[in-house]
Design a protein around this motif. Sequence first.
Motif, PDB file in Angstrom:
ATOM      1  N   ASP A  84     -15.411 -10.720  18.478  1.00 27.88           N
ATOM      2  CA  ASP A  84     -15.703 -11.336  17.065  1.00 27.88           C
ATOM      3  C   ASP A  84     -14.724 -12.633  17.328  1.00 27.88           C
ATOM      4  OD1 ASP A  84     -17.408  -9.250  15.978  1.00 27.88           O
ATOM      5  OD2 ASP A  84     -15.617  -8.382  15.013  1.00 27.88           O
ATOM      6  N   VAL A  85     -13.663 -12.634  18.094  1.00 25.78           N
ATOM      7  CA  VAL A  85     -12.801 -13.606  18.125  1.00 25.78           C
ATOM      8  C   VAL A  85     -13.524 -14.892  19.050  1.00 25.78           C
ATOM      9  CG1 VAL A  85     -10.719 -14.443  19.367  1.00 25.78           C
ATOM     10  CG2 VAL A  85     -10.578 -12.553  17.959  1.00 25.78           C
ATOM     11  N   ALA A  86     -14.216 -14.237  20.009  1.00 24.76           N
ATOM     12  CA  ALA A  86     -14.936 -15.194  21.091  1.00 24.76           C
ATOM     13  C   ALA A  86     -16.309 -15.896  20.116  1.00 24.76           C
ATOM     14  CB  ALA A  86     -15.648 -14.507  22.181  1.00 24.76           C
ATOM     15  N   ARG A  87     -16.712 -14.967  19.043  1.00 29.13           N
ATOM     16  CA  ARG A  87     -17.973 -15.641  18.273  1.00 29.13           C
ATOM     17  C   ARG A  87     -17.305 -16.809  17.403  1.00 29.13           C
ATOM     18  NH1 ARG A  87     -23.357 -14.848  16.430  1.00 29.13           N
ATOM     19  NH2 ARG A  87     -23.390 -16.001  14.644  1.00 29.13           N
ATOM     20  N   GLU A  88     -15.917 -16.373  16.764  1.00 29.96           N
ATOM     21  CA  GLU A  88     -15.511 -17.094  15.753  1.00 29.96           C
ATOM     22  C   GLU A  88     -15.236 -18.560  16.592  1.00 29.96           C
ATOM     23  OE1 GLU A  88     -12.184 -16.531  13.565  1.00 29.96           O
ATOM     24  OE2 GLU A  88     -12.189 -17.973  12.473  1.00 29.96           O
ATOM     25  N   TYR A  89     -14.615 -18.405  17.581  1.00 24.66           N
ATOM     26  CA  TYR A  89     -14.080 -19.651  18.593  1.00 24.66           C
ATOM     27  C   TYR A  89     -15.379 -20.611  18.947  1.00 24.66           C
ATOM     28  CZ  TYR A  89     -11.535 -21.480  22.699  1.00 24.66           C
ATOM     29  OH  TYR A  89     -10.905 -22.395  23.572  1.00 24.66           O
ATOM     30  N   GLY A  90     -16.458 -19.959  19.244  1.00 24.36           N
ATOM     31  CA  GLY A  90     -17.723 -20.583  19.566  1.00 24.36           C
ATOM     32  C   GLY A  90     -18.319 -21.093  18.427  1.00 24.36           C
ATOM     33  N   GLU A  91     -18.266 -20.510  17.170  1.00 23.74           N
ATOM     34  CA  GLU A  91     -18.822 -21.242  15.858  1.00 23.74           C
ATOM     35  C   GLU A  91     -17.970 -22.372  15.693  1.00 23.74           C
ATOM     36  OE1 GLU A  91     -20.187 -16.968  13.927  1.00 23.74           O
ATOM     37  OE2 GLU A  91     -18.198 -18.215  12.929  1.00 23.74           O
ATOM     38  N   THR A  92     -16.612 -22.298  15.699  1.00 25.08           N
ATOM     39  CA  THR A  92     -15.578 -23.446  15.320  1.00 25.08           C
ATOM     40  C   THR A  92     -16.085 -24.767  16.489  1.00 25.08           C
ATOM     41  OG1 THR A  92     -13.844 -21.828  14.912  1.00 25.08           O
ATOM     42  CG2 THR A  92     -13.194 -24.273  15.084  1.00 25.08           C
TER      43      THR A  92
ATOM     44  N   GLY B  66     -21.945 -18.052  19.127  1.00 23.25           N
ATOM     45  CA  GLY B  66     -21.033 -18.561  18.112  1.00 23.25           C
ATOM     46  C   GLY B  66     -21.453 -20.245  18.333  1.00 23.25           C
ATOM     47  N   ILE B  67     -21.364 -20.664  19.438  1.00 21.84           N
ATOM     48  CA  ILE B  67     -21.793 -22.126  19.706  1.00 21.84           C
ATOM     49  C   ILE B  67     -23.086 -22.478  19.096  1.00 21.84           C
ATOM     50  CG2 ILE B  67     -22.178 -24.075  21.279  1.00 21.84           C
ATOM     51  CD1 ILE B  67     -20.059 -22.596  22.958  1.00 21.84           C
ATOM     52  N   GLN B  68     -24.058 -21.703  19.481  1.00 20.01           N
ATOM     53  CA  GLN B  68     -25.428 -21.916  19.136  1.00 20.01           C
ATOM     54  C   GLN B  68     -25.968 -21.398  17.707  1.00 20.01           C
ATOM     55  OE1 GLN B  68     -27.287 -21.829  23.725  1.00 20.01           O
ATOM     56  NE2 GLN B  68     -27.831 -20.230  22.524  1.00 20.01           N
ATOM     57  N   SER B  69     -24.988 -20.703  17.238  1.00 21.42           N
ATOM     58  CA  SER B  69     -25.379 -20.429  15.688  1.00 21.42           C
ATOM     59  C   SER B  69     -25.223 -21.678  15.106  1.00 21.42           C
ATOM     60  CB  SER B  69     -24.119 -19.483  15.209  1.00 21.42           C
ATOM     61  OG  SER B  69     -22.983 -19.943  14.874  1.00 21.42           O
ATOM     62  N   GLN B  70     -24.663 -22.778  15.490  1.00 20.89           N
ATOM     63  CA  GLN B  70     -24.293 -23.908  14.687  1.00 20.89           C
ATOM     64  C   GLN B  70     -25.350 -24.968  15.333  1.00 20.89           C
ATOM     65  OE1 GLN B  70     -21.996 -24.071  12.274  1.00 20.89           O
ATOM     66  NE2 GLN B  70     -22.001 -21.886  12.980  1.00 20.89           N
ATOM     67  N   GLY B  71     -26.515 -24.481  15.868  1.00 19.85           N
ATOM     68  CA  GLY B  71     -27.627 -25.341  16.203  1.00 19.85           C
ATOM     69  C   GLY B  71     -27.052 -26.252  17.376  1.00 19.85           C
ATOM     70  N   VAL B  72     -26.368 -25.831  18.133  1.00 18.11           N
ATOM     71  CA  VAL B  72     -25.760 -26.646  19.333  1.00 18.11           C
ATOM     72  C   VAL B  72     -26.116 -25.869  20.609  1.00 18.11           C
ATOM     73  CG1 VAL B  72     -23.746 -27.636  20.327  1.00 18.11           C
ATOM     74  CG2 VAL B  72     -24.205 -27.821  17.947  1.00 18.11           C
ATOM     75  N   ILE B  73     -26.792 -26.563  21.670  1.00 11.65           N
ATOM     76  CA  ILE B  73     -26.879 -25.828  22.940  1.00 11.65           C
ATOM     77  C   ILE B  73     -25.548 -25.697  23.640  1.00 11.65           C
ATOM     78  CG2 ILE B  73     -28.067 -25.953  25.044  1.00 11.65           C
ATOM     79  CD1 ILE B  73     -30.015 -28.034  23.751  1.00 11.65           C
ATOM     80  N   ALA B  74     -25.381 -24.177  24.043  1.00 11.61           N
ATOM     81  CA  ALA B  74     -24.344 -23.903  24.852  1.00 11.61           C
ATOM     82  C   ALA B  74     -24.722 -24.194  26.410  1.00 11.61           C
ATOM     83  CB  ALA B  74     -23.806 -22.636  24.551  1.00 11.61           C
ATOM     84  N   THR B  75     -23.547 -24.595  27.147  1.00 12.66           N
ATOM     85  CA  THR B  75     -23.857 -24.574  28.746  1.00 12.66           C
ATOM     86  C   THR B  75     -22.942 -23.865  29.570  1.00 12.66           C
ATOM     87  OG1 THR B  75     -24.131 -26.792  28.131  1.00 12.66           O
ATOM     88  CG2 THR B  75     -24.229 -26.300  30.680  1.00 12.66           C
ATOM     89  N   VAL B  76     -23.345 -22.616  29.908  1.00 12.36           N
ATOM     90  CA  VAL B  76     -22.598 -21.740  30.583  1.00 12.36           C
ATOM     91  C   VAL B  76     -22.327 -22.239  32.134  1.00 12.36           C
ATOM     92  CG1 VAL B  76     -22.459 -19.248  31.618  1.00 12.36           C
ATOM     93  CG2 VAL B  76     -23.464 -19.699  29.441  1.00 12.36           C
TER      94      VAL B  76
END
Length: 706
Positions: free
Chosen positions: A129-137, A187-197
């Motif tokens: 959940d922490v990682a998800r919130e981090y990504g959302e931010t 989290g990142i992608q929930s904001q409509g932004v592509i994440a790059t692993v």
Amino acid sequence: MSGSPRPLLRVVTALVFCAALTVPGPLPYSQASAAASSSAEPDRPWTDRSLTPEERADLLLDAMTRREKVRMLHGSLGSPVPSTGYIAPIRRLGVPGVTMTDGPAGVRNGQKATALPAPVSQAASFDTDVAREYGETLGREARARGQMQVFGPGTNIQRVPVNGRNFEYFSEDPYLSGTIAGADTRGIQSQGVIATVKHYMANNQETDRMTVSAEIDERTLHEIYGTPFDLAVREGSPGSVMCSYNRVNSVYACSNSHALRTMLRSRFGFDGYVVSDYPSTHGSCDLAAGLNVELPLSFHVSGLSVRSPLRCGELTQDVVDQRVREILVVLFRFGFFERDGTATSPIDKAAGNAAAQRVVEKSAVLLKNEDDALPLTDSASRIAVVGSAADDSVQGGGSSQVDPLSEDTTLDAVKKRAPLAHVTHDDGRNVRAAADSAKSADVALVFAHDQEGEGGDRSGLSLPSNQDELISKVAAANPETVVVLQTGGPVLMPWLPRVKSVLETWYPGARGGAATARLLWGDVNPSGKLPQTFPAGEKEVPAHTKAQYPGVGGTAYYTEGVDVGYRWYDKTGTEPLFPFGHGLSYSSFTYSDLRMEKGSGGPRDPVSLSFTVTNTGKRAGSEAAQVYVSKPDTEADSPPRELAGYRKVSLKGGESKQMRLSVDPRQLSYWDTSSDAFRVREGEYGIGVGPSSRALPLSASYQVEE
Ligand code: BGC
């Protein structure tokens, strides 16, 4: 905060190929008209929103010229907003440009953003959940800055504790790394932004990072170095993956079809696009190996190189089409044809700060706490604060370094938290003066930091400059000494027996001061656990020979195999300073009543178990319970135990909760080189449950039968 200008204590690394901020160019193509309806625009059948991304990509591909296709495969300048990378639009067809930014610890596009705590803290929370919130931010702020793609999360294994980028990565354990990366990605992608692993793969050292070959056997490649990416793909569905600078078994990562096609696409199921880590490409044939886009400072993919005549045998027009299609599918999936991804809005600073603070509060690791020296109480009326990090903000250097929208300091936060106390500060440059300042205090708080950064590894595991001496002398002057570490990874602690408490806060970001004060006074109860082993000595690490690290003759030999991190300590019986998974609390927890739903099952069955955790203290607190598996001792020489599950639970004083956890068969499996697949073998599996890799009060066994 004092508001007075303060010198920033930041690490600047010389060799960083990341500051290629593009100059704002012409206004972006507006997709407003395309958003109007789900029916297709005349002559643009791919604008029909009732079609799938794949169908739309096929239609668009048919309309593209060969030149337009090749242009999509090469990053360019001219982003309409400050960006770290960019793919140019094709205005004729309404294809949007793609704006890209660093990075894993906050938006770094040349503008200010929330400096999040170092990414490693997400793993230290042992809490998806922490990682998800981090990504959302991160995603929310990237979107506010008009960025369509973020270069993160960094998902490499912390193989060597001196790696300069360990603060950007998650863990020495593949399961923890992959599950945290998956949650961060979601989290990142929930904001409509592509994440790059990134950085795929085996980019585990900064020394010689552009050339070194990581020589890794196939089993280790899958079990240790591939698994974090595999899990990130399965759990996060990232739109993009970045291939790394280094070579893997002699072949450059971005030219490596085994890594990119066989493993990433076929085995992990990745269906996005691969971007290069800036100058990490080595020829247009990289496209045939699986690369989609080479980013700035790579110059191998051009009309000329691809045209003449698709020089490596495998680089056919079909391959070019396929690579373009893979990009288009993601752009359709993220809705970039229907909305202007480059639109900007103000960053919500308060929300960013609050999220940053929560991460620290849930990820700080209380390593030692003798005589319950922490939490501090109001009886501490004379407080000596020592160390420059108390009055500054520490970040890792390189492409994860964020220009902070706001920052606080622990010194200010301590003064605020203890308004009646007499608080002194000594920056620690003069050790004797610092020790004198601490002598008559009720408590001495020493802040120490290391200096990790991209482009180079740390020269050793000791704290830099005079900090070890400083801590020793302060502790000699005042027995009530508490050390707060702001490091990206393990450090040696020769002074450990002489200090009362040690709190690891990593690089704590924009609200590190406030969070640290709350942790020190017990307003929040520490609940982080170590995502990497803290070694007892410089050489007491898995990769301890020169051939292993940094390598000889251009090759780093991964001869420790699957025995990375705690796996090696357990196998060799080496005592670490602090083991993987360790972390104390101001409360205490007991574990009881381990039950297996079934004591046996087939190789494809998950293992379901439950157990009870009780907070035996008076304070509310959270505990990250860990489940380890010991595989049957057969010819595949497996480590004594491997993390197979974890779950954090919040408990009031005296409260008990039953926890249920299911271990996926993948966590029981090993990579079978004869069948090129993960396999669960028959036999007896040991299950251990407890607060750390070296404290497993509950145990049971599970029988796998064909
Ligand atoms: C780093 C990447 C980063 C890129 C762009 C590279 O040098 O390795 O992590 O995303 O620069 O700044």
